[in-house]
Write a protein that holds these residues in place. Structure first.
Motif, PDB file in Angstrom:
ATOM      1  N   ARG A  67       0.830  -1.213   0.000  1.00  0.00           N
ATOM      2  CA  ARG A  67       0.000   0.000   0.000  1.00  0.00           C
ATOM      3  C   ARG A  67       0.867   1.266   0.000  1.00  0.00           C
ATOM      4  O   ARG A  67       0.474   2.277  -0.574  1.00  0.00           O
ATOM      5  N   PHE A  68       2.006   1.213   0.656  1.00  0.00           N
ATOM      6  CA  PHE A  68       2.895   2.374   0.771  1.00  0.00           C
ATOM      7  C   PHE A  68       4.131   2.161  -0.098  1.00  0.00           C
ATOM      8  O   PHE A  68       4.616   1.039  -0.259  1.00  0.00           O
ATOM      9  N   THR A  69       4.647   3.268  -0.624  1.00  0.00           N
ATOM     10  CA  THR A  69       5.869   3.233  -1.405  1.00  0.00           C
ATOM     11  C   THR A  69       6.797   4.359  -0.967  1.00  0.00           C
ATOM     12  O   THR A  69       6.386   5.524  -0.957  1.00  0.00           O
ATOM     13  N   ILE A  70       8.014   4.006  -0.615  1.00  0.00           N
ATOM     14  CA  ILE A  70       9.020   5.005  -0.259  1.00  0.00           C
ATOM     15  C   ILE A  70       9.912   5.256  -1.475  1.00  0.00           C
ATOM     16  O   ILE A  70      10.247   4.313  -2.209  1.00  0.00           O
ATOM     17  N   SER A  71      10.269   6.499  -1.687  1.00  0.00           N
ATOM     18  CA  SER A  71      11.147   6.847  -2.801  1.00  0.00           C
ATOM     19  C   SER A  71      11.949   8.079  -2.412  1.00  0.00           C
ATOM     20  O   SER A  71      11.657   8.720  -1.398  1.00  0.00           O
ATOM     21  N   ASN A  84      -1.276   4.686  -0.177  1.00  0.00           N
ATOM     22  CA  ASN A  84      -2.523   4.383  -0.873  1.00  0.00           C
ATOM     23  C   ASN A  84      -3.410   3.491  -0.013  1.00  0.00           C
ATOM     24  O   ASN A  84      -2.933   2.840   0.922  1.00  0.00           O
ATOM     25  N   THR A  85      -4.668   3.460  -0.349  1.00  0.00           N
ATOM     26  CA  THR A  85      -5.637   2.617   0.350  1.00  0.00           C
ATOM     27  C   THR A  85      -5.500   2.774   1.856  1.00  0.00           C
ATOM     28  O   THR A  85      -5.345   1.804   2.607  1.00  0.00           O
ATOM     29  N   LEU A  86      -5.575   4.001   2.299  1.00  0.00           N
ATOM     30  CA  LEU A  86      -5.362   4.287   3.709  1.00  0.00           C
ATOM     31  C   LEU A  86      -6.488   3.709   4.566  1.00  0.00           C
ATOM     32  O   LEU A  86      -7.646   3.644   4.143  1.00  0.00           O
ATOM     33  N   LYS A  87      -6.103   3.299   5.764  1.00  0.00           N
ATOM     34  CA  LYS A  87      -7.016   2.704   6.721  1.00  0.00           C
ATOM     35  C   LYS A  87      -7.007   3.525   8.015  1.00  0.00           C
ATOM     36  O   LYS A  87      -6.021   4.214   8.286  1.00  0.00           O
ATOM     37  N   PRO A  88      -8.067   3.437   8.806  1.00  0.00           N
ATOM     38  CA  PRO A  88      -8.065   4.159  10.088  1.00  0.00           C
ATOM     39  C   PRO A  88      -6.864   3.810  10.961  1.00  0.00           C
ATOM     40  O   PRO A  88      -6.356   4.683  11.688  1.00  0.00           O
ATOM     41  N   GLU A  89      -6.388   2.592  10.903  1.00  0.00           N
ATOM     42  CA  GLU A  89      -5.234   2.195  11.710  1.00  0.00           C
ATOM     43  C   GLU A  89      -3.926   2.803  11.236  1.00  0.00           C
ATOM     44  O   GLU A  89      -2.894   2.652  11.884  1.00  0.00           O
ATOM     45  N   ASP A  90      -3.949   3.509  10.103  1.00  0.00           N
ATOM     46  CA  ASP A  90      -2.764   4.247   9.655  1.00  0.00           C
ATOM     47  C   ASP A  90      -2.679   5.622  10.314  1.00  0.00           C
ATOM     48  O   ASP A  90      -1.683   6.337  10.130  1.00  0.00           O
ATOM     49  N   THR A  91      -3.695   5.987  11.067  1.00  0.00           N
ATOM     50  CA  THR A  91      -3.699   7.278  11.752  1.00  0.00           C
ATOM     51  C   THR A  91      -2.555   7.356  12.750  1.00  0.00           C
ATOM     52  O   THR A  91      -2.393   6.488  13.614  1.00  0.00           O
TER      53      THR A  91
END
Length: 125
Positions: A67-71, A84-91
């Motif tokens: 879901r996440f990409t570091i660059s 991307n596709t963020l979820k409440p637990e990403d808060t």
């Protein structure tokens, strides 16, 4: 010495995307391993993603893999975290960090010697 300034946080809904940026000062940014960590209220700071100096090696926490990409853009002294596709637990408050020892796969916060002030990401359900 390097200073890190995060930006791009905000309030989004479940399933939305955000891109965090971390601008670094100093001429040695391109030699540093860079990482993203996050800390939710009442929880310890946790590893999110890391990228080595060349950008060829990246590692992710299982919770964000896919879901996440570091660059990074060494010409701009900036590291990014595309979420991307963020979820409440990403808060959480998201922190950018730099490791001057050029570690590969640095997943522990104790491997980083420079930190930004953090940027808040809130994902509503």
């Amino acid at each position: 010495q390097v200073q890190l300034v995060e930006s791009g946080g905000g309030l989004v809904q479940t399933g939305d995307s955000l891109r965090l940026s971390c601008a670094a000062s100093g001429r040695t940014f391109s030699s540093y391993t860079m990482g993203w960590f996050r800390q939710a209220p009442g929880k310890e700071r946790e590893f999110v993603a890391t990228i080595n100096w060349s950008g060829l090696n990246t590692y992710y926490a299982n919770s964000v893999k896919g879901r996440f990409t570091i660059s990074r853009d060494n010409a701009k002294n900036t590291v990014y975290l595309q979420m991307n596709t963020l979820k409440p637990e990403d808060t959480a408050v998201y922190y950018c960090a730099a490791d001057s020892r050029r570690s590969v796969g640095a997943t522990s916060q104790y491997e980083y010697n420079y930190w930004g002030q953090g940027t808040q990401v809130t994902v509503s359900s």
